[in-house]
Design a protein around this motif. Structure first.
Motif, PDB file in Angstrom:
ATOM      1  N   GLN A 121       0.804  -1.218   0.000  1.00 16.97           N
ATOM      2  CA  GLN A 121       0.000   0.000   0.000  1.00 16.97           C
ATOM      3  C   GLN A 121       0.840   1.272   0.000  1.00 16.97           C
ATOM      4  N   ASP A 122       2.138   1.148   0.116  1.00 18.53           N
ATOM      5  CA  ASP A 122       3.047   2.299   0.118  1.00 18.53           C
ATOM      6  C   ASP A 122       3.945   2.197  -1.118  1.00 18.53           C
ATOM      7  N   ARG A 123       3.724   3.066  -2.086  1.00 14.81           N
ATOM      8  CA  ARG A 123       4.407   2.931  -3.376  1.00 14.81           C
ATOM      9  C   ARG A 123       5.928   3.028  -3.250  1.00 14.81           C
ATOM     10  N   PHE A 124       6.428   3.844  -2.314  1.00 20.71           N
ATOM     11  CA  PHE A 124       7.875   3.946  -2.150  1.00 20.71           C
ATOM     12  C   PHE A 124       8.444   2.673  -1.525  1.00 20.71           C
ATOM     13  N   LEU A 125       7.777   2.150  -0.493  1.00 19.60           N
ATOM     14  CA  LEU A 125       8.240   0.894   0.101  1.00 19.60           C
ATOM     15  C   LEU A 125       8.206  -0.234  -0.924  1.00 19.60           C
ATOM     16  N   GLU A 126       7.154  -0.257  -1.740  1.00 21.65           N
ATOM     17  CA  GLU A 126       7.001  -1.306  -2.748  1.00 21.65           C
ATOM     18  C   GLU A 126       8.138  -1.257  -3.759  1.00 21.65           C
ATOM     19  N   LYS A 127       8.382  -0.078  -4.334  1.00 19.71           N
ATOM     20  CA  LYS A 127       9.451   0.051  -5.329  1.00 19.71           C
ATOM     21  C   LYS A 127      10.814  -0.231  -4.706  1.00 19.71           C
ATOM     22  N   SER A 128      11.011   0.228  -3.484  1.00 18.96           N
ATOM     23  CA  SER A 128      12.290  -0.018  -2.799  1.00 18.96           C
ATOM     24  C   SER A 128      12.503  -1.505  -2.569  1.00 18.96           C
ATOM     25  N   HIS A 129      11.427  -2.222  -2.265  1.00 18.24           N
ATOM     26  CA  HIS A 129      11.526  -3.670  -2.065  1.00 18.24           C
ATOM     27  C   HIS A 129      11.910  -4.362  -3.368  1.00 18.24           C
ATOM     28  N   GLY A 134      16.662  -6.801  -6.657  1.00 21.12           N
ATOM     29  CA  GLY A 134      17.385  -6.777  -7.925  1.00 21.12           C
ATOM     30  C   GLY A 134      16.500  -6.698  -9.154  1.00 21.12           C
ATOM     31  N   PHE A 135      15.211  -6.383  -8.977  1.00 22.63           N
ATOM     32  CA  PHE A 135      14.291  -6.277 -10.114  1.00 22.63           C
ATOM     33  C   PHE A 135      14.412  -4.899 -10.764  1.00 22.63           C
ATOM     34  N   LEU A 136      14.268  -4.867 -12.062  1.00 28.43           N
ATOM     35  CA  LEU A 136      14.257  -3.609 -12.795  1.00 28.43           C
ATOM     36  C   LEU A 136      12.892  -2.949 -12.645  1.00 28.43           C
ATOM     37  N   THR A 137      12.881  -1.664 -12.289  1.00 31.90           N
ATOM     38  CA  THR A 137      11.650  -0.894 -12.208  1.00 31.90           C
ATOM     39  C   THR A 137      11.869   0.446 -12.908  1.00 31.90           C
ATOM     40  N   ALA A 138      10.788   1.161 -13.157  1.00 28.39           N
ATOM     41  CA  ALA A 138      10.927   2.544 -13.602  1.00 28.39           C
ATOM     42  C   ALA A 138      11.630   3.344 -12.505  1.00 28.39           C
ATOM     43  N   GLY A 139      12.365   4.393 -12.904  1.00 26.36           N
ATOM     44  CA  GLY A 139      12.996   5.243 -11.905  1.00 26.36           C
ATOM     45  C   GLY A 139      11.956   5.844 -10.981  1.00 26.36           C
ATOM     46  N   GLY A 277      10.342  -4.813 -25.517  1.00 28.49           N
ATOM     47  CA  GLY A 277      11.144  -5.840 -26.177  1.00 28.49           C
ATOM     48  C   GLY A 277      11.084  -7.112 -25.347  1.00 28.49           C
ATOM     49  N   GLU A 278      12.243  -7.570 -24.894  1.00 36.21           N
ATOM     50  CA  GLU A 278      12.280  -8.726 -23.999  1.00 36.21           C
ATOM     51  C   GLU A 278      12.689  -8.332 -22.585  1.00 36.21           C
ATOM     52  N   VAL A 279      12.613  -7.021 -22.307  1.00 33.54           N
ATOM     53  CA  VAL A 279      12.961  -6.500 -20.982  1.00 33.54           C
ATOM     54  C   VAL A 279      11.693  -6.307 -20.172  1.00 33.54           C
ATOM     55  N   LEU A 280      11.735  -6.718 -18.901  1.00 27.78           N
ATOM     56  CA  LEU A 280      10.588  -6.597 -18.008  1.00 27.78           C
ATOM     57  C   LEU A 280      10.873  -5.587 -16.905  1.00 27.78           C
ATOM     58  N   TYR A 281       9.958  -4.640 -16.742  1.00 20.22           N
ATOM     59  CA  TYR A 281       9.979  -3.712 -15.617  1.00 20.22           C
ATOM     60  C   TYR A 281       8.889  -4.147 -14.646  1.00 20.22           C
ATOM     61  N   LEU A 282       9.251  -4.425 -13.422  1.00 19.16           N
ATOM     62  CA  LEU A 282       8.249  -4.787 -12.422  1.00 19.16           C
ATOM     63  C   LEU A 282       7.547  -3.506 -11.972  1.00 19.16           C
ATOM     64  N   ASN A 283       6.233  -3.438 -12.151  1.00 20.46           N
ATOM     65  CA  ASN A 283       5.485  -2.215 -11.863  1.00 20.46           C
ATOM     66  C   ASN A 283       4.922  -2.220 -10.439  1.00 20.46           C
ATOM     67  N   GLU A 284       4.088  -3.202 -10.102  1.00 21.74           N
ATOM     68  CA  GLU A 284       3.514  -3.268  -8.770  1.00 21.74           C
ATOM     69  C   GLU A 284       2.943  -4.653  -8.523  1.00 21.74           C
ATOM     70  N   PHE A 285       2.575  -4.917  -7.277  1.00 20.27           N
ATOM     71  CA  PHE A 285       1.921  -6.191  -6.980  1.00 20.27           C
ATOM     72  C   PHE A 285       0.705  -5.937  -6.106  1.00 20.27           C
ATOM     73  N   ALA A 286      -0.258  -6.842  -6.198  1.00 19.37           N
ATOM     74  CA  ALA A 286      -1.483  -6.771  -5.396  1.00 19.37           C
ATOM     75  C   ALA A 286      -1.552  -8.002  -4.512  1.00 19.37           C
ATOM     76  N   PRO A 287      -1.609  -7.850  -3.186  1.00 19.24           N
ATOM     77  CA  PRO A 287      -1.618  -8.998  -2.265  1.00 19.24           C
ATOM     78  C   PRO A 287      -3.013  -9.585  -2.090  1.00 19.24           C
ATOM     79  N   ARG A 288      -3.576 -10.080  -3.179  1.00 22.86           N
ATOM     80  CA  ARG A 288      -4.959 -10.578  -3.224  1.00 22.86           C
ATOM     81  C   ARG A 288      -5.209 -11.092  -4.636  1.00 22.86           C
ATOM     82  N   PRO A 289      -6.323 -11.789  -4.869  1.00 26.07           N
ATOM     83  CA  PRO A 289      -6.714 -12.066  -6.248  1.00 26.07           C
ATOM     84  C   PRO A 289      -6.812 -10.766  -7.036  1.00 26.07           C
TER      85      PRO A 289
END
Length: 387
Positions: A121-129, A134-139, A277-289
């Motif tokens: 629920q905290d976008r900064f904590l999520e991206k920092s995690h 070691g996952f690639l994310t948007a800056g 391309g074949e590069v993946l940026y991890l955007n966010e996750f939802a802890p539920r269905p």
């Protein structure tokens, strides 16, 4: 009263524990709670939903409804005392409530853990995690009143998002220049305590998600990648399987599994990616269905809700999933009655399945239901994508 024999006490104690184990509690009572009920009741599980809303979609599907504030500890205690397992249908639970729920760990099973919701629920904590793993994310950059004058380490354009409690595009502002940034900053800190996440705009090819389930044994299973098309920041259409190379699909699966394992997650979660391309940026996750997993209700395999219930009640994972191609389209609230008449024309074809949530008020951008098509995206009637 006749005195019970020792073996009777043992039996009654066992039965009481077993009965409590099948009392599932859900924080929230919207459409995800409703769809959990639709899977739970035929399996002999009872669902209790807790939220401030009465007459909710979950209640209409058979949930035992508990109405109260998320910060009402007296009512929450009564609710928690009636269940054996607690889960969630949305992550925006007040932090004080999550702290209170943590005091119940060990008294009842809680899946996923409240600490996981604090990250989601905290976008900064999520991206920092994500970055820590070691996952690639948007800056990204944590914007506060004290940090607003600092140099941002990436260029325009940006999306500035409220740090918490945003969904479906709410609380987001696009900023493309220094002038637009100053306009935003002029009204961004009325109390001085506001927090935001500045996120770099990634020019991606498409968006995908992995809806997976991790069990108490540590086993992780997933349908594979789902391709998602958004309109006005709201999910419009999900296509399963995603039209991507198998190497990209496997990489997304591996990243979702790694995240679930690191969190020691139990239950179903949705993990969203940008594909370039074949590069993946991890955007966010939802802890539920997840909304993009609704296709699974008609893919002729286990649904994401069935898998979630299996996981949180301690059942073992299925041996194998054999989902068939399926397309899901969300139904939003604008012109609802007129659009529903058009959607219903398609239900004469047995490849279409309608799922309505029973919400009493239709509003623009409000999710009122979805329709699934059993087949490949190339086979769907194109008109249904324009309704």
């Amino acid at each position: 009263m006749r005195k019970q024999l020792p073996w009777q006490k043992i039996r009654n104690s066992f039965e009481g524990q077993k009965l409590k184990q099948i009392q599932i509690g859900v924080m929230g009572s919207g459409q995800l709670g409703q769809m959990m009920c639709q899977e739970a009741l035929p399996s002999g599980l009872s669902v209790h939903c807790y939220s401030p809303e009465a007459g909710s979609p979950a209640q209409k599907a058979g949930a035992i409804e508990w109405v109260g504030s998320y910060e009402d500890k007296i009512q929450l205690t009564k609710f928690l005392s009636s269940i054996g397992v607690l889960s969630f249908e949305f992550e925006n639970i007040p932090p004080k409530t999550l702290d209170f729920l943590e005091t119940w760990e060990g008294k009842i099973q809680i899946h996923p853990k409240p600490s996981i919701l604090k990250i989601a629920q905290d976008r900064f904590l999520e991206k920092s995690h994500f970055k820590k793993l070691g996952f690639l994310t948007a800056g990204f950059y944590h914007l506060t009143k004290n940090s607003k004058s600092n140099q941002i380490p990436f260029g325009f354009p940006w999306i500035i998002k409220t740090l918490k409690f945003g969904y479906d595009g709410k609380g987001q502002t696009k900023v493309s220049s220094e002038g637009e940034l100053q306009v935003f900053l002029n009204s961004a800190f009325p109390t001085g305590n506001e927090e935001y996440l500045i996120e770099e705009v990634v020019k991606f090819d498409l968006e995908i998600s992995v809806v997976g389930t991790r069990f108490t044994t540590g086993e992780f299973i997933s349908f594979g990648s789902v391709e998602n098309i958004h309109k006005n920041h709201i999910l419009d259409t999900s296509i399963f399987p995603a039209r991507i190379p198998e190497a990209v699909n496997q990489k997304a699966w591996d990243m979702a599994k790694h995240l679930a394992e690191d969190l020691r997650y139990v239950g179903t979660l949705g993990v969203e990616f940008f594909v370039k391309g074949e590069v993946l940026y991890l955007n966010e996750f939802a802890p539920r269905p997840h909304n993009s997993g609704h296709f699974s209700q008609d893919c002729e395999s286990f649904s994401q809700f069935h898998l979630h219930l299996m996981a949180i009640t301690g059942e073992n994972a299925p041996n194998k999933l054999f989902p068939k191609p399926t397309v899901m389209r969300n139904i939003l609230g604008h012109d609802f009655l007129e659009r529903m008449l058009k959607f219903k024309d398609y239900l004469k074809n047995d490849r279409y399945r309608l799922h309505l949530y029973g919400k009493e008020t239709a509003k623009t951008a409000r999710k009122m239901g979805h329709i699934n098509f059993k087949g490949n995206f190339s086979e769907i009637d194109t008109e249904i994508l324009e309704i």
